[in-house]
Design a protein around this motif. Sequence first.
Motif, PDB file in Angstrom:
ATOM      1  N   LYS A 190      -7.213  -4.970   3.111  1.00 35.29           N
ATOM      2  CA  LYS A 190      -7.868  -6.024   3.880  1.00 35.29           C
ATOM      3  C   LYS A 190      -7.127  -6.261   5.190  1.00 35.29           C
ATOM      4  CE  LYS A 190      -9.797  -8.404  -0.089  1.00 35.29           C
ATOM      5  NZ  LYS A 190      -9.738  -9.594  -0.934  1.00 35.29           N
ATOM      6  N   LEU A 191      -5.795  -6.187   5.134  1.00 35.44           N
ATOM      7  CA  LEU A 191      -4.968  -6.529   6.289  1.00 35.44           C
ATOM      8  C   LEU A 191      -4.210  -5.319   6.826  1.00 35.44           C
ATOM      9  CD1 LEU A 191      -3.404  -9.873   5.026  1.00 35.44           C
ATOM     10  CD2 LEU A 191      -5.456  -9.561   6.438  1.00 35.44           C
ATOM     11  N   LEU A 192      -4.096  -5.256   8.150  1.00 37.63           N
ATOM     12  CA  LEU A 192      -3.315  -4.193   8.779  1.00 37.63           C
ATOM     13  C   LEU A 192      -1.839  -4.307   8.395  1.00 37.63           C
ATOM     14  CD1 LEU A 192      -4.881  -4.168  12.362  1.00 37.63           C
ATOM     15  CD2 LEU A 192      -5.493  -2.776  10.371  1.00 37.63           C
ATOM     16  N   GLU A 193      -1.377  -5.535   8.185  1.00 39.04           N
ATOM     17  CA  GLU A 193       0.014  -5.738   7.774  1.00 39.04           C
ATOM     18  C   GLU A 193       0.290  -5.036   6.442  1.00 39.04           C
ATOM     19  OE1 GLU A 193      -1.240  -9.476  10.084  1.00 39.04           O
ATOM     20  OE2 GLU A 193      -2.170  -8.025   8.734  1.00 39.04           O
ATOM     21  N   HIS A 194      -0.673  -5.065   5.551  1.00 41.79           N
ATOM     22  CA  HIS A 194      -0.514  -4.460   4.230  1.00 41.79           C
ATOM     23  C   HIS A 194      -0.401  -2.944   4.330  1.00 41.79           C
ATOM     24  CE1 HIS A 194      -1.882  -3.162   0.161  1.00 41.79           C
ATOM     25  NE2 HIS A 194      -1.038  -4.116  -0.178  1.00 41.79           N
ATOM     26  N   VAL A 195      -1.294  -2.321   5.071  1.00 44.10           N
ATOM     27  CA  VAL A 195      -1.233  -0.864   5.204  1.00 44.10           C
ATOM     28  C   VAL A 195       0.021  -0.446   5.966  1.00 44.10           C
ATOM     29  CG1 VAL A 195      -2.664  -0.614   7.287  1.00 44.10           C
ATOM     30  CG2 VAL A 195      -2.589   1.226   5.639  1.00 44.10           C
ATOM     31  N   GLY A 196       0.415  -1.210   6.978  1.00 46.30           N
ATOM     32  CA  GLY A 196       1.643  -0.902   7.713  1.00 46.30           C
ATOM     33  C   GLY A 196       2.871  -0.954   6.819  1.00 46.30           C
ATOM     34  N   ASN A 197       2.926  -1.956   5.956  1.00 45.48           N
ATOM     35  CA  ASN A 197       4.054  -2.090   5.034  1.00 45.48           C
ATOM     36  C   ASN A 197       4.087  -0.944   4.020  1.00 45.48           C
ATOM     37  OD1 ASN A 197       6.333  -3.836   4.183  1.00 45.48           O
ATOM     38  ND2 ASN A 197       5.189  -3.821   2.263  1.00 45.48           N
ATOM     39  N   ARG A 198       2.919  -0.514   3.560  1.00 43.78           N
ATOM     40  CA  ARG A 198       2.862   0.630   2.630  1.00 43.78           C
ATOM     41  C   ARG A 198       3.406   1.890   3.285  1.00 43.78           C
ATOM     42  NH1 ARG A 198      -2.606  -0.232   1.551  1.00 43.78           N
ATOM     43  NH2 ARG A 198      -2.990   1.834   2.414  1.00 43.78           N
ATOM     44  N   ILE A 199       3.060   2.093   4.550  1.00 42.60           N
ATOM     45  CA  ILE A 199       3.552   3.270   5.272  1.00 42.60           C
ATOM     46  C   ILE A 199       5.072   3.217   5.378  1.00 42.60           C
ATOM     47  CG2 ILE A 199       3.579   4.438   7.506  1.00 42.60           C
ATOM     48  CD1 ILE A 199       0.577   3.513   7.786  1.00 42.60           C
ATOM     49  N   ILE A 200       5.604   2.065   5.752  1.00 40.73           N
ATOM     50  CA  ILE A 200       7.056   1.902   5.868  1.00 40.73           C
ATOM     51  C   ILE A 200       7.742   2.205   4.541  1.00 40.73           C
ATOM     52  CG2 ILE A 200       8.889   0.168   6.108  1.00 40.73           C
ATOM     53  CD1 ILE A 200       7.195  -1.120   8.331  1.00 40.73           C
ATOM     54  N   ASP A 201       7.260   1.588   3.474  1.00 37.53           N
ATOM     55  CA  ASP A 201       7.885   1.791   2.161  1.00 37.53           C
ATOM     56  C   ASP A 201       7.866   3.263   1.748  1.00 37.53           C
ATOM     57  OD1 ASP A 201       8.441  -0.898   1.990  1.00 37.53           O
ATOM     58  OD2 ASP A 201       6.779  -1.344   0.625  1.00 37.53           O
TER      59      ASP A 201
END
Length: 119
Positions: free
Chosen positions: A69-80
């Motif tokens: 739903k959120l760009l923050e969520h997908v960005g955090n998944r990429i980082i992790d």
Amino acid sequence: MGKIRIENIRVYANHGCLREEGLIGSDYLVTIEVLANLREAALSDKLADTVDYVHINHIVKEEMEIKSKLLEHVGNRIIDRVFRELDAVDEISITVSKVNPPIGGDVEMVTIELNKKRS
């Protein structure tokens, strides 16, 4: 210490809070910058001694395929995932931009930025 930056990785994905966004999709741009010790690679000229940006691009594309739903969520998944798969990376900065967001105005894109150090 050195930086590797991959700029404006273009992907088509289905992120968003609106039902239509999940169905229709949108264009996205992802820029990721990693900090790592690049001294050995600078001397050896061997891929095994650096952070493989092909691998990073692959991670970004795969994670962008998973709806959020959120760009923050997908960005955090990429980082992790980068931290899990690439031990040489010490720090990451990422921007995820939705091109032509459906927000009822003449807006080129909306962008989030996340920064994280390896703990």
